[in-house]
Design a protein around this motif. Sequence first.
Motif, PDB file in Angstrom:
ATOM      1  N   GLN A  41      42.958  30.807  38.187  1.00  0.00           N
ATOM      2  CA  GLN A  41      41.794  31.305  37.453  1.00  0.00           C
ATOM      3  C   GLN A  41      41.156  32.484  38.179  1.00  0.00           C
ATOM      4  OE1 GLN A  41      38.064  28.902  37.281  1.00  0.00           O
ATOM      5  NE2 GLN A  41      38.464  28.808  35.090  1.00  0.00           N
ATOM      6  N   ARG A  42      40.949  33.566  37.442  1.00  0.00           N
ATOM      7  CA  ARG A  42      40.176  34.678  37.989  1.00  0.00           C
ATOM      8  C   ARG A  42      38.711  34.264  38.131  1.00  0.00           C
ATOM      9  NH1 ARG A  42      43.319  37.937  34.336  1.00  0.00           N
ATOM     10  NH2 ARG A  42      44.506  39.575  35.427  1.00  0.00           N
ATOM     11  N   ARG A  43      37.963  35.054  38.885  1.00  0.00           N
ATOM     12  CA  ARG A  43      36.539  34.759  39.045  1.00  0.00           C
ATOM     13  C   ARG A  43      35.764  34.906  37.731  1.00  0.00           C
ATOM     14  NH1 ARG A  43      34.383  33.610  43.742  1.00  0.00           N
ATOM     15  NH2 ARG A  43      35.634  33.806  45.624  1.00  0.00           N
ATOM     16  N   ASP A  44      36.312  35.681  36.791  1.00  0.00           N
ATOM     17  CA  ASP A  44      35.633  35.813  35.499  1.00  0.00           C
ATOM     18  C   ASP A  44      36.012  34.688  34.538  1.00  0.00           C
ATOM     19  OD1 ASP A  44      38.207  36.419  34.673  1.00  0.00           O
ATOM     20  OD2 ASP A  44      37.762  38.479  34.094  1.00  0.00           O
ATOM     21  N   GLY A  45      36.822  33.733  35.003  1.00  0.00           N
ATOM     22  CA  GLY A  45      37.186  32.589  34.178  1.00  0.00           C
ATOM     23  C   GLY A  45      38.494  32.738  33.441  1.00  0.00           C
ATOM     24  N   THR A  46      39.065  33.919  33.408  1.00  0.00           N
ATOM     25  CA  THR A  46      40.346  34.114  32.732  1.00  0.00           C
ATOM     26  C   THR A  46      41.483  33.613  33.626  1.00  0.00           C
ATOM     27  OG1 THR A  46      40.538  36.380  33.564  1.00  0.00           O
ATOM     28  CG2 THR A  46      39.477  36.073  31.423  1.00  0.00           C
ATOM     29  N   ASP A  63      41.057  35.560  49.168  1.00  0.00           N
ATOM     30  CA  ASP A  63      40.192  34.878  48.198  1.00  0.00           C
ATOM     31  C   ASP A  63      40.807  33.533  47.825  1.00  0.00           C
ATOM     32  OD1 ASP A  63      38.025  34.463  46.580  1.00  0.00           O
ATOM     33  OD2 ASP A  63      38.488  36.069  45.157  1.00  0.00           O
TER      34      ASP A  63
END
Length: 423
Positions: A41-46, A63
């Motif tokens: 999961q990216r930090r933007d939720g995608t 990260d």
Amino acid sequence: MTDLRRRFVEQLRRDGAPLTPQLAAAFRTVPREAFVTDGFQRRDGTWVTPDAADFLDIVYRDDVLVTKVDGATPVSSSSQPSLMAIMLVALDVRPGHRVLEIGAGTGYNAALLSALGADVTSIDVQPDVAGRARAALTRAGARSVRVHAGDGYAGAPGDHFDRVVVTVGVAGVSPHWLRQIQPPVATGPQDAGPAGSEGAGPASPEGAGPASPQGGGPGRSESSGRPGSGAAGLIVVPVEHAGTHPVLAVRGHPDGPVTASVVCPSGFMSAAGPLAAGHPRTHPAAPPGALADFAPVAPARWVRPLDSLGYRDLWYAAGVWSIRATHAPVIGHNGSTLVLLDETGTGGAAILPDGAVAAGGPQARRYAAEAADIVDRWEAAGRPPMQAWRITLALAGDPGAPIWCPAGWTLDVPRAGPDTGAS
């Protein structure tokens, strides 16, 4: 790929990771992408999958990579590499060491341990997570690693280790881990040493939120570096304190005494079951929503606000001196805020990085005064780093499944003013 991993190692050094030559070589050779083939999961939720153009670029950043979510809650991940490096250096792993890992996560941390020459038994409470980690380790060619699904509180019954590393936030240390890092007692010629236990049971997810690495680990272990040496082993474990999970270096015996020092600040996913049990020094959990209506009550103390590490040092001291210290978002302020939470969970006081105090709720005046006192005490003590605290642990938690929890603190540095210890 070689250049990508070389830049990755350089970034870890820039971010403060204390890489030994052996650990740098491990990060250069272990393919992190092999442990996230289902994406993350990216930090933007995608969600990022291996066919994404930026997949490898994100994999080789310093990260955390969240690899499993339950609704909106992360439940498994690959920890932030610089934090992994700090913990692995603190673990002081030598070739031939037998290591118990609580929280398999993706398997990446176990692969790094294997690259350092360790023989690893990894435990995870989630069978699907354990299965994926096992497959990833095979895919990456890691050797001398076994992954079991089970209860991490129990560790690996019947087995013995030189080190224990925990990759999930816990409230305290399982006595089973302390027992399993004690050297086995030989009972005669037929005793060929400890055998692995397939049903041993793991614990919780390997997961760490982003942490600000801070150097100054515990130094060399008291162990002689070989199994059965007669010296107490070492546990590196993130233990809850004031709403965060500072990493501790813990030594002791199953029946005590058990002591610890702080390795670095961190933020980990929390375990479940006995490892998350409440105890007399449990700090309150932050409310689900942001605290509102906090008004300034004391001006900034410092012209130059504390940096991230200095703020975490103050935060740690606040957790020693106040059981109400925790993490909570405060509207209008940094999302990572030190708060003294009142008993209603809706008010209290916030200590900001510049030393200012904001407060709200029916007991705002009381909590604002306590917050100002904490800042005064920290200044009078010479702004001690969290690594200066020495911790004693006591048995607490569920009486049927007790854990060793932080119970007393002393400062290991000269200090002015009143006694800064807490118990």
